[in-house]
Design a protein around this motif. Structure first.
Motif, PDB file in Angstrom:
ATOM      1  N   GLY A  44      -5.054   8.705   4.973  1.00  0.00           N
ATOM      2  CA  GLY A  44      -5.452   7.461   5.117  1.00  0.00           C
ATOM      3  C   GLY A  44      -4.303   6.293   4.846  1.00  0.00           C
ATOM      4  O   GLY A  44      -4.030   5.517   4.958  1.00  0.00           O
ATOM      5  N   GLU A  45      -2.893   6.824   4.421  1.00  0.00           N
ATOM      6  CA  GLU A  45      -2.001   6.986   4.649  1.00  0.00           C
ATOM      7  C   GLU A  45      -1.075   6.519   5.057  1.00  0.00           C
ATOM      8  O   GLU A  45      -0.224   6.370   5.714  1.00  0.00           O
ATOM      9  CB  GLU A  45      -0.945   7.664   3.134  1.00  0.00           C
ATOM     10  CG  GLU A  45      -1.211   8.358   2.068  1.00  0.00           C
ATOM     11  CD  GLU A  45      -1.084   6.348   1.571  1.00  0.00           C
ATOM     12  OE1 GLU A  45      -0.285   5.431   1.857  1.00  0.00           O
ATOM     13  OE2 GLU A  45      -1.718   5.933   0.462  1.00  0.00           O
ATOM     14  N   VAL A  49       1.208   3.447   6.868  1.00  0.00           N
ATOM     15  CA  VAL A  49       2.039   3.354   8.253  1.00  0.00           C
ATOM     16  C   VAL A  49       1.988   2.676   9.314  1.00  0.00           C
ATOM     17  O   VAL A  49       2.581   2.189   9.714  1.00  0.00           O
ATOM     18  CB  VAL A  49       2.303   4.846   8.068  1.00  0.00           C
ATOM     19  CG1 VAL A  49       3.751   4.934  10.060  1.00  0.00           C
ATOM     20  CG2 VAL A  49       3.278   5.357   7.023  1.00  0.00           C
ATOM     21  N   ALA A  50       0.823   3.243  10.501  1.00  0.00           N
ATOM     22  CA  ALA A  50      -0.082   2.737  11.599  1.00  0.00           C
ATOM     23  C   ALA A  50      -0.034   1.138  11.074  1.00  0.00           C
ATOM     24  O   ALA A  50       0.654   0.631  11.788  1.00  0.00           O
ATOM     25  CB  ALA A  50      -1.110   3.552  12.124  1.00  0.00           C
ATOM     26  N   GLN A  51      -0.630   1.108  10.476  1.00  0.00           N
ATOM     27  CA  GLN A  51      -0.896  -0.473  10.509  1.00  0.00           C
ATOM     28  C   GLN A  51       0.359  -1.548  10.016  1.00  0.00           C
ATOM     29  O   GLN A  51       0.921  -2.827  10.675  1.00  0.00           O
ATOM     30  CB  GLN A  51      -1.900  -1.012   8.673  1.00  0.00           C
ATOM     31  CG  GLN A  51      -3.095  -0.698   8.854  1.00  0.00           C
ATOM     32  CD  GLN A  51      -3.983  -1.020  10.249  1.00  0.00           C
ATOM     33  OE1 GLN A  51      -3.496  -2.702  10.084  1.00  0.00           O
ATOM     34  NE2 GLN A  51      -4.321  -0.772  11.074  1.00  0.00           N
ATOM     35  N   VAL A  52       1.563  -0.612   9.174  1.00  0.00           N
ATOM     36  CA  VAL A  52       3.316  -1.575   8.891  1.00  0.00           C
ATOM     37  C   VAL A  52       3.095  -1.536  10.301  1.00  0.00           C
ATOM     38  O   VAL A  52       4.235  -2.334  10.452  1.00  0.00           O
ATOM     39  CB  VAL A  52       3.679  -0.969   8.610  1.00  0.00           C
ATOM     40  CG1 VAL A  52       5.210  -1.092   8.821  1.00  0.00           C
ATOM     41  CG2 VAL A  52       3.083  -1.051   6.589  1.00  0.00           C
ATOM     42  N   LEU A  53       3.466  -0.689  11.581  1.00  0.00           N
ATOM     43  CA  LEU A  53       4.342  -0.056  12.637  1.00  0.00           C
ATOM     44  C   LEU A  53       3.372  -1.581  13.149  1.00  0.00           C
ATOM     45  O   LEU A  53       3.910  -1.930  14.678  1.00  0.00           O
ATOM     46  CB  LEU A  53       4.138   1.131  13.251  1.00  0.00           C
ATOM     47  CG  LEU A  53       5.228   1.941  12.871  1.00  0.00           C
ATOM     48  CD1 LEU A  53       4.552   3.266  12.582  1.00  0.00           C
ATOM     49  CD2 LEU A  53       6.662   1.663  12.347  1.00  0.00           C
ATOM     50  N   ASN A  82       8.510  -1.477   2.679  1.00  0.00           N
ATOM     51  CA  ASN A  82       6.743  -1.529   3.444  1.00  0.00           C
ATOM     52  C   ASN A  82       6.337   0.513   3.371  1.00  0.00           C
ATOM     53  O   ASN A  82       6.422   0.525   3.446  1.00  0.00           O
ATOM     54  CB  ASN A  82       6.426  -2.763   3.554  1.00  0.00           C
ATOM     55  CG  ASN A  82       4.118  -1.864   3.175  1.00  0.00           C
ATOM     56  OD1 ASN A  82       4.283  -1.319   2.063  1.00  0.00           O
ATOM     57  ND2 ASN A  82       4.014  -3.161   4.303  1.00  0.00           N
ATOM     58  N   LEU A  83       7.309  -0.092   5.080  1.00  0.00           N
ATOM     59  CA  LEU A  83       7.235   1.208   5.529  1.00  0.00           C
ATOM     60  C   LEU A  83       7.492   2.868   4.922  1.00  0.00           C
ATOM     61  O   LEU A  83       7.361   4.096   4.658  1.00  0.00           O
ATOM     62  CB  LEU A  83       7.673   1.020   7.332  1.00  0.00           C
ATOM     63  CG  LEU A  83       8.192   2.191   8.020  1.00  0.00           C
ATOM     64  CD1 LEU A  83       6.873   2.972   8.417  1.00  0.00           C
ATOM     65  CD2 LEU A  83       8.864   1.883   9.209  1.00  0.00           C
ATOM     66  N   LEU A  87       5.619   5.815   3.853  1.00  0.00           N
ATOM     67  CA  LEU A  87       5.808   7.275   4.229  1.00  0.00           C
ATOM     68  C   LEU A  87       6.474   7.732   3.185  1.00  0.00           C
ATOM     69  O   LEU A  87       5.842   8.684   3.452  1.00  0.00           O
ATOM     70  CB  LEU A  87       7.425   7.431   5.347  1.00  0.00           C
ATOM     71  CG  LEU A  87       7.139   6.402   6.647  1.00  0.00           C
ATOM     72  CD1 LEU A  87       8.426   5.933   7.372  1.00  0.00           C
ATOM     73  CD2 LEU A  87       7.045   7.398   7.232  1.00  0.00           C
ATOM     74  N   ALA A  88       6.970   7.363   2.262  1.00  0.00           N
ATOM     75  CA  ALA A  88       6.984   7.964   1.299  1.00  0.00           C
ATOM     76  C   ALA A  88       5.789   8.664   0.117  1.00  0.00           C
ATOM     77  O   ALA A  88       5.781   9.651   0.025  1.00  0.00           O
ATOM     78  CB  ALA A  88       7.758   7.943  -0.054  1.00  0.00           C
ATOM     79  N   ASP A  89       4.580   7.663   0.733  1.00  0.00           N
ATOM     80  CA  ASP A  89       3.399   8.301   0.525  1.00  0.00           C
ATOM     81  C   ASP A  89       2.870   9.530   0.666  1.00  0.00           C
ATOM     82  O   ASP A  89       2.168  10.674   0.256  1.00  0.00           O
ATOM     83  CB  ASP A  89       1.594   7.357   0.354  1.00  0.00           C
ATOM     84  CG  ASP A  89       2.274   5.861  -1.162  1.00  0.00           C
ATOM     85  OD1 ASP A  89       3.230   6.511  -2.058  1.00  0.00           O
ATOM     86  OD2 ASP A  89       1.764   4.858  -0.932  1.00  0.00           O
ATOM     87  N   CYS A  90       3.360   9.472   2.629  1.00  0.00           N
ATOM     88  CA  CYS A  90       2.596  10.441   2.978  1.00  0.00           C
ATOM     89  C   CYS A  90       3.659  12.059   2.951  1.00  0.00           C
ATOM     90  O   CYS A  90       3.074  12.884   2.700  1.00  0.00           O
ATOM     91  CB  CYS A  90       3.490  10.341   4.867  1.00  0.00           C
ATOM     92  SG  CYS A  90       1.987   9.160   5.650  1.00  0.00           S
ATOM     93  N   LEU A  91       4.235  11.445   2.346  1.00  0.00           N
ATOM     94  CA  LEU A  91       5.522  12.956   2.175  1.00  0.00           C
ATOM     95  C   LEU A  91       5.060  13.793   0.638  1.00  0.00           C
ATOM     96  O   LEU A  91       4.911  14.791   0.683  1.00  0.00           O
ATOM     97  CB  LEU A  91       6.887  12.482   2.167  1.00  0.00           C
ATOM     98  CG  LEU A  91       7.967  13.258   2.413  1.00  0.00           C
ATOM     99  CD1 LEU A  91       8.058  14.382   3.079  1.00  0.00           C
ATOM    100  CD2 LEU A  91       9.658  12.957   1.836  1.00  0.00           C
TER     101      LEU A  91
END
Length: 128
Positions: A44-45, A49-53, A82-83, A87-91
């Protein structure tokens, strides 16, 4: 958030430190340690990221904007915070998954990058 000082329960310099922090945080907050749930959360995270990109893309592609087309750097500047958060959430979920599966992520990363130094890929980024 910028300018605030946060006192983490440990030093935050190495991957090992980040994994230790997430073990502590999970215990403090009672977060679910199910690897399948956490993999779903990571997915989901990645979508976020894809939505921001996608927003960045729409700002730089003349076919997708009704405003002045921005350069990639201008669009990234607008969306960088926001990106970074996404990305921090993914990490964070990667650290958690490593913890829940008993992977020393720092060691695994070093071993994998050592292999990559001698690896040949079938594809390479095109020269710009």
């Amino acid at each position: 958030m910028q300018g605030e000082t946060t006192n983490f329960p440990n030093e935050m310099h190495t991957i090992e430190d980040f994994q230790a922090f997430h073990r502590w945080l999970d215990a403090q907050k009672g977060f679910a340690t199910d690897i399948f749930l956490n993999m779903t959360m990571l997915s989901g995270e990645i979508g976020e990221v894809a939505q921001v990109l996608k927003q960045v893309y729409f700002m730089i592609d003349p076919a997708h904007t009704n405003q002045e087309v921005k350069t990639l750097e201008e669009a990234l500047t607008i969306h960088r915070e926001n990106l970074g958060q996404e990305l921090a959430d993914c990490l964070a979920y990667i650290f958690k998954l490593a913890n829940y599966t008993g992977v020393d992520l720092q060691q695994a990363y070093l071993e994998k990058m050592a292999k990559n130094l001698h690896r040949t890929w079938k594809y390479k980024a095109e020269e710009e």
